[in-house]
Design an enzyme around this catalytic site. Structure first.
Site, PDB file in Angstrom:
ATOM      1  N   ASP A  11       0.875  -1.188   0.000  1.00  0.00           N
ATOM      2  CA  ASP A  11       0.000   0.000   0.000  1.00  0.00           C
ATOM      3  C   ASP A  11       0.901   1.224   0.000  1.00  0.00           C
ATOM      4  O   ASP A  11       0.954   1.963   0.958  1.00  0.00           O
ATOM      5  CB  ASP A  11      -0.935  -0.012   1.206  1.00  0.00           C
ATOM      6  CG  ASP A  11      -0.213  -0.176   2.540  1.00  0.00           C
ATOM      7  OD1 ASP A  11       0.958  -0.618   2.550  1.00  0.00           O
ATOM      8  OD2 ASP A  11      -0.800   0.160   3.588  1.00  0.00           O
ATOM      9  N   HIS A 240       9.297  -0.457   9.549  1.00  0.00           N
ATOM     10  CA  HIS A 240       8.422  -1.631   9.488  1.00  0.00           C
ATOM     11  C   HIS A 240       8.634  -2.435   8.199  1.00  0.00           C
ATOM     12  O   HIS A 240       9.050  -3.601   8.230  1.00  0.00           O
ATOM     13  CB  HIS A 240       6.951  -1.192   9.557  1.00  0.00           C
ATOM     14  CG  HIS A 240       6.590  -0.391  10.753  1.00  0.00           C
ATOM     15  ND1 HIS A 240       6.622  -0.902  12.039  1.00  0.00           N
ATOM     16  CD2 HIS A 240       6.160   0.892  10.861  1.00  0.00           C
ATOM     17  CE1 HIS A 240       6.233   0.039  12.884  1.00  0.00           C
ATOM     18  NE2 HIS A 240       5.949   1.130  12.203  1.00  0.00           N
TER      19      HIS A 240
END
Length: 308
Positions: A11, A240
């Site tokens: 995303d 992340h």
């Protein structure tokens, strides 16, 4: 040297962009395709961001397919502009790529690449909406393994007290994915929150020549702005998605890996929480890492000759 093929389902926000750049520079892997999903931004914008980043890198042959706009349990509601900017990449106004996204749906592209590459790794950096649809599609090819950036076990969530953002956005899809007998490794907040990039690292990144590293350096201040004072007391951000990419590439080794079946809570105040209470031979989550993600990221970016 044979490079491991990787399909990235993402995303494309700021940390996804860092992960994609890392994978382009990592000599042990090859990105063979990208599928996008809504999360940090919507799926169509994520595909446009990815194509723009690839163009900056001089990469014109990796197919990018648009996946699910809405989540299984609810409609997409606007992403995380307070974290990633209105465009997903810190508001730096990336130039639109000359080429369009692949016309195939995400599930079709995954199936094509899994059929072509029996050793395919799928790296999921966003909500698991596309992969749940893949799990339910009849007759699709098996891929070799799945690496997921998502979940929180002993660590608190980053959306609620319990839930990490990728799982929280579409817990129903996550539950379907984790119910599959796929070789799956989760890279949760327990470990990603220990790997950070700070203002000094940004200065090092700013010194790397080339259009793509400069774009990354341009978008990172927005990410650091969000983290400073809210998540960390000083100016630093968590890595992340780059860390999950490094685990997928085998470039950083898990120091502590827990084998266990992952389940997702779907109701109540713990909605989106990941738990692991029973043994599994196919699923595991990383609790600690050996090595530095930011050092590896910058070293790999420095090693490349990027187009200007």
């Amino acid at each position: 040297m044979t490079r491991r093929p990787i399909l990235v389902d993402c995303d494309t926000g700021i940390d996804d962009a860092l992960a994609l750049a890392y994978l382009l520079a990592e000599p042990t892997v090859e990105i063979v395709g990208v599928t996008t999903v809504s999360g940090n931004t919507d799926a169509a914008r994520a595909a446009a961001n990815t194509l723009s980043l690839f163009e900056l890198a001089g990469v014109h042959d990796i197919p990018v397919a648009v996946g699910a706009h809405d989540f299984r349990g609810r409609a997409y509601a606007g992403g995380a502009p307070h974290v990633h900017g209105h465009d997903g990449v810190g508001g730096i106004a990336l130039t639109a790529a000359a080429r369009a996204h692949d016309a195939r749906p995400a599930v079709e592209l995954i199936d094509h690449l899994a059929s072509r590459h029996p050793d395919l790794t799928v790296l999921a950096l966003g909500p698991l909406t596309n992969l749940a649809a893949y799990a339910e599609a009849p007759g699709v090819a098996a891929f070799d393994r799945l690496v997921v950036m998502g979940g929180a076990f002993a660590h608190s969530g980053n959306v609620t007290a319990w839930a990490e953002a990728n799982i929280h956005n579409d817990p129903e899809s996550a539950a379907i994915v984790f119910a599959q007998d796929w070789d799956t490794t989760l890279v949760p907040l327990d470990v990603t929150m220990t790997q950070t990039l700070d203002a000094t690292d940004l200065v090092r990144l700013e010194a790397i020549g080339g259009a793509l590293p400069q774009a990354l350096a341009g978008m990172l201040p927005a990410y650091l702005d969000f983290y400073e004072g809210r998540v960390f007391p000083d100016r630093r951000c968590a890595l992340h998605d780059p860390l999950a990419a490094m685990v997928a590439a085998g470039a950083l080794r898990g120091l502590s890996v827990v084998s266990g079946q992952v389940e997702v809570r779907l109701t109540g105040g713990e909605r989106g929480r990941t738990v692991s209470s029973r043994a599994s031979t196919t699923q595991r989550w990383v609790r600690g890492m050996e090595g530095s993600a930011v050092e590896l990221l910058i070293e790999r970016l420095e090693s490349q000759e990027w187009p200007g």
